[in-house]
Design a protein around this motif. Sequence first.
Motif, PDB file in Angstrom:
ATOM      1  N   UNK A   1      11.347   1.370   9.220  1.00  0.00           N
ATOM      2  CA  UNK A   1      12.536   1.306  10.083  1.00  0.00           C
ATOM      3  C   UNK A   1      12.882  -0.108  10.541  1.00  0.00           C
ATOM      4  N   UNK A   2      12.008  -1.065  10.300  1.00  0.00           N
ATOM      5  CA  UNK A   2      12.334  -2.444  10.708  1.00  0.00           C
ATOM      6  C   UNK A   2      11.785  -3.449   9.695  1.00  0.00           C
ATOM      7  N   UNK A   3      10.484  -3.369   9.428  1.00  0.00           N
ATOM      8  CA  UNK A   3       9.869  -4.300   8.478  1.00  0.00           C
ATOM      9  C   UNK A   3      10.136  -3.797   7.051  1.00  0.00           C
ATOM     10  N   UNK A   4       9.815  -4.646   6.070  1.00  0.00           N
ATOM     11  CA  UNK A   4      10.069  -4.276   4.666  1.00  0.00           C
ATOM     12  C   UNK A   4       9.286  -3.015   4.277  1.00  0.00           C
ATOM     13  N   UNK A   5       8.054  -2.909   4.788  1.00  0.00           N
ATOM     14  CA  UNK A   5       7.256  -1.704   4.537  1.00  0.00           C
ATOM     15  C   UNK A   5       6.886  -1.092   5.883  1.00  0.00           C
ATOM     16  N   UNK A   6       6.445   0.167   5.861  1.00  0.00           N
ATOM     17  CA  UNK A   6       6.148   0.839   7.129  1.00  0.00           C
ATOM     18  C   UNK A   6       4.996   0.147   7.855  1.00  0.00           C
ATOM     19  N   UNK A   7       5.111   0.070   9.201  1.00  0.00           N
ATOM     20  CA  UNK A   7       4.089  -0.598  10.018  1.00  0.00           C
ATOM     21  C   UNK A   7       3.148   0.422  10.654  1.00  0.00           C
ATOM     22  N   UNK A   8       3.596   1.667  10.855  1.00  0.00           N
ATOM     23  CA  UNK A   8       2.708   2.667  11.480  1.00  0.00           C
ATOM     24  C   UNK A   8       1.478   2.886  10.603  1.00  0.00           C
ATOM     25  N   UNK A   9       0.298   2.862  11.206  1.00  0.00           N
ATOM     26  CA  UNK A   9      -0.974   3.092  10.496  1.00  0.00           C
ATOM     27  C   UNK A   9      -1.095   2.199   9.252  1.00  0.00           C
ATOM     28  N   UNK A  10      -0.609   0.964   9.378  1.00  0.00           N
ATOM     29  CA  UNK A  10      -0.584   0.071   8.209  1.00  0.00           C
ATOM     30  C   UNK A  10      -0.811  -1.365   8.653  1.00  0.00           C
ATOM     31  N   UNK A  11      -0.972  -2.264   7.692  1.00  0.00           N
ATOM     32  CA  UNK A  11      -1.058  -3.706   7.987  1.00  0.00           C
ATOM     33  C   UNK A  11      -0.156  -4.416   6.983  1.00  0.00           C
ATOM     34  N   UNK A  12       0.673  -5.339   7.463  1.00  0.00           N
ATOM     35  CA  UNK A  12       1.582  -6.060   6.563  1.00  0.00           C
ATOM     36  C   UNK A  12       1.061  -7.491   6.379  1.00  0.00           C
ATOM     37  N   UNK A  13       0.708  -7.863   5.144  1.00  0.00           N
ATOM     38  CA  UNK A  13       0.013  -9.144   4.956  1.00  0.00           C
ATOM     39  C   UNK A  13       0.924 -10.363   4.842  1.00  0.00           C
ATOM     40  N   UNK A  14       2.196 -10.220   5.203  1.00  0.00           N
ATOM     41  CA  UNK A  14       3.099 -11.375   5.174  1.00  0.00           C
ATOM     42  C   UNK A  14       4.036 -11.289   6.372  1.00  0.00           C
TER      43      UNK A  14
END
Length: 325
Positions: free
Chosen positions: A182-195
């Motif tokens: 809903x905001x970042x390129x990939x989902x952030x819930x229960x996740x980690x975004x490496x960039x």
Amino acid sequence: MVNVKIAIIGATGLVGRKIVSILNERKFPISSLHLLSRSKKEVTIDGKLYKTEISEDFDFNKVDLVFGASSKDSVRKLLGPISDSDAIFIDKSELLRMDKDIPLVVPEVNPHKINSETKVICSPNCVAIAISVILNNLRKKTKIERMFASINESVSGAGTKALNALLNETKESLMSSVIQPQFFEKEIAFNILPQVGEALDDGKSEEEFKITSETHKIMESKFPVNITVVRVPVMVGHSIALHVMCDLEVEDAVKCLKSSDLFSVADEKGKYFTPRQSANTDKILISRVRRANGILSMWVCYDNLRKGAALNAVQIAELLDFKKK
Ligand SMILES: NC(=O)c1ccc[n+]([C@@H]2O[C@H](COP(=O)([O-])OP(=O)(O)OC[C@H]3O[C@@H](n4cnc5c(N)ncnc54)[C@H](OP(=O)(O)O)[C@@H]3O)[C@@H](O)[C@H]2O)c1
């Protein structure tokens, strides 16, 4: 200090609202407070209702001090009218941070960068603030040879819309196995975004570049820096696994950090802090200080909205000498 007339651009956002709270908490002398947003709104901060004024229509001659707590694009549009007034501008956005003529200030590190002629002051990136206060303390006792860090940025670091996305995605994840980001390129819930931020040509992310260059500017020293910044599904509170190549022993490092009011240091075996514990505190929480292979390591947690943003901006304002008009 005389009572100061203040405007806050972006007062409906996470940092703008926190600036209002911290000005009140620290009893900053205010004679009038103008909260600015893109359209007229009502905003409740610490139980008090405020009405906002439209930033583009605002006459900055009415105030002595302006805090910028909106995006760099909105600050760019307002820079002309602010510069044409006599107001001093403290900006939280990244727009002018690397301008060589504009001071980038962390009050505990480089307050001398502000003088009686200074009209614009930038408050640094939330991670550059924390790293520079820690390294600045350590360098009183040792030479910083190089720094490595793995940095976990909470979602509030990306603003109100990101925080709402985390909450909505988390609710959706509990009801369905497929969710849409809903905001970042990939989902952030229960996740980690490496960039965090755009990818640059040399493989770094924009955020890694900003943290490195701003830390160098604040500390006026270009020691080698290797960092990885990731976005984690924590609401408030950044955390850093910080590794510093230097010759300081653990006991001396702990003593040095404990000598500053800014840090809360846990040095008992098995005790550690979490980002959640740092939310709503002014202290930078340091634990798990240890040493191996010539490297001093520690775990750092702090409230990105307070020392990482609003508190640092208010501390800059406290350094200024407002004259009676
Ligand atoms: N969050 C952090 O931890 C952190 C740390 C360090 C630095 N910063 C920087 O601080 C700034 C604010 O971040 P934030 O997290 O508070 O973001 P945010 O929650 O998204 O708030 C930004 C606010 O700016 C307002 N705005 C946008 N355009 C405007 C304009 N033309 N005039 C007046 N207000 C305007 C928006 O309000 P309306 O829609 O109501 O107008 C919005 O509420 C950003 O530059 C960010 O990079 C943030």
